[in-house]
Enzyme design. Structure first.
Site, short mmCIF file in Angstrom:
data_model
loop_
_atom_site.label_atom_id
_atom_site.label_comp_id
_atom_site.label_asym_id
_atom_site.label_seq_id
_atom_site.Cartn_x
_atom_site.Cartn_y
_atom_site.Cartn_z
N SER A 132 -0.66 52.70 3.73
CA SER A 132 -1.36 51.46 4.05
C SER A 132 -1.44 50.49 2.88
O SER A 132 -1.84 49.34 3.06
CB SER A 132 -2.78 51.77 4.55
OG SER A 132 -2.75 52.49 5.75
N HIS B 199 -19.60 55.25 11.81
CA HIS B 199 -19.97 56.37 12.68
C HIS B 199 -20.79 57.32 11.82
O HIS B 199 -20.50 57.51 10.65
CB HIS B 199 -18.72 57.05 13.23
CG HIS B 199 -18.99 58.25 14.10
ND1 HIS B 199 -19.95 58.24 15.10
CD2 HIS B 199 -18.42 59.48 14.14
CE1 HIS B 199 -19.95 59.42 15.71
NE2 HIS B 199 -19.04 60.18 15.14
N GLY C 140 -10.72 48.77 16.57
CA GLY C 140 -10.55 47.80 15.51
C GLY C 140 -9.70 46.60 15.87
O GLY C 140 -10.02 45.47 15.48
N ASP D 212 -22.54 58.99 20.92
CA ASP D 212 -21.11 58.71 20.80
C ASP D 212 -20.29 59.96 21.10
O ASP D 212 -19.32 59.90 21.87
CB ASP D 212 -20.80 58.19 19.39
CG ASP D 212 -19.36 57.73 19.25
OD1 ASP D 212 -19.04 56.65 19.76
OD2 ASP D 212 -18.56 58.45 18.62
#
Length: 342
Positions: free
Chosen positions: A54, A109, A135, A192
């Site tokens: 990345s 989270h 995202g 969640d």
């Protein structure tokens, strides 16, 4: 009592004046938070491990990219945008040694904090900003002048300003445009996990596969089974998403409605709900997290075996064939998208 909803007027981006924000990881949530904050006028750097694929992507997007430890040293607010099972090791190796009094750790989270996979530095703030969507949608809505609703929470508030920091971050990513709800790390984490396991992913996948198998085993064509049990599910989910369950029922035929209200409770029944309660207790007690940590440390053998078995299910071959006949449908190489942000 309705939950408190925070909007743009409740948040102040001035909180980040003369401060550096770091995003550790440049995955689904990380890249969206970083880009939105940068476009909101904040100073953002990216922290990645040396060999991360990345790095080039983040640099192309105009960010200064440094090693994880350096990002933590330089930043005032640090978002831990890493996979749950990687957070503990990175925290011990790169984050904790470089934390100092007055810094803020931010999560999207709460699993690692709530279940004690990491032990918080005693002199920092720890907050959560959790957009309620993937995202790429967080980024897209921001670019359109809109926002993704989000949750905020505070796990540790040494500065007595942790909530203001969380709301400023939520504003920077566009979420206060839509509305932000306050919760706790406990509530966000447990609800969640339950939603993923019992309804959204686990429950829905198992229901679709079972319905498909029932029709095929009864002698019906797999293509018919696919259309009735998977393809059309999106239409129903879209109606529920837009108008609720009652709104969905308003839009379908009387025959479909009658079948819904008389047969649905036979599929998802008391036994199903009892199993859901067991799943919730496993989440609340930490049993699921312990099991997941053990599986991850053991090399993910069961995890990969179950995923591979799912990929070989007849519904996948049938679906791939039918989707190739639908030129109007956007074809997505999901694995390719994920790899580009690894």
């Amino acid at each position: 009592m309705p939950a408190k909803v925070y909007t743009d007027k409740d948040a102040d981006l001035g909180v980040f004046s003369n401060k550096t924000l770091a995003v550790l990881g440049y995955g689904s949530q990380g890249h969206a938070h970083a880009l939105n904050l940068k476009d909101s006028g904040c100073k953002v750097i990216i922290g990645l491990y040396p060999g991360s694929k990345s790095r080039a992507v983040a640099e192309q997007h105009g960010f200064e990219v440094v090693d994880t430890a350096e990002a933590v040293r330089r930043a005032d607010v640090i978002m831990v945008g890493l996979p749950d099972m990687k957070q503990a090791d990175v925290y011990v190796q790169d984050i904790l040694p470089n934390l100092a009094k007055g810094k803020t750790l931010l999560f999207s989270h709460g699993l690692s904090v709530h279940f004690g996979l990491i032990k918080l530095h005693k002199d920092i703030d720890c907050i959560m900003v959790a957009p309620k969507g993937p995202g790429h949608m967080v980024r897209r809505l921001y670019a359109e002048g809109k926002g993704m609703p989000a949750l905020v929470a505070v796990a540790q508030d040494k500065s007595k300003r942790a909530l203001k920091t969380a709301l400023a971050w939520a504003k920077g990513i566009g979420s206060t445009r839509a509305g932000v709800l306050k919760t706790s790390f406990k509530e966000e984490t447990e609800t969640d996990l339950f939603g993923e396991q019992a309804v959204l992913c686990g429950g829905a996948s198992a229901l679709v596969q079972a319905g498909f198998e029932t029709l095929v085993e009864a002698g019906y064509q797999p293509e018919m089974a696919y259309f009735e049990c998977l393809h059309e599910l999106k239409l129903i989910c879209d109606l529920m998403y837009e108008s609720g369950i009652a709104g969905m029922r308003f839009s379908i035929s009387e025959t479909a409605k009658y079948g819904d209200i008389t047969r649905g409770p036979r599929v998802v029944n008391r036994q199903t709900k009892a199993e859901m309660k067991k799943i919730l207790k496993e989440i609340q007690s930490g049993k699921f997290t312990q099991e997941w940590v053990k599986e991850h440390k053991g090399g993910l053998k069961k995890y990969h075996a179950l995923l591979k078995a799912g990929e070989k299910h007849q519904i996948e071959k049938t679906g791939a064939y039918l989707r190739s006949m639908m030129p109007w449908m956007t074809k997505k190489n999901i694995k390719g998208v994920q790899a580009s942000y690894s």
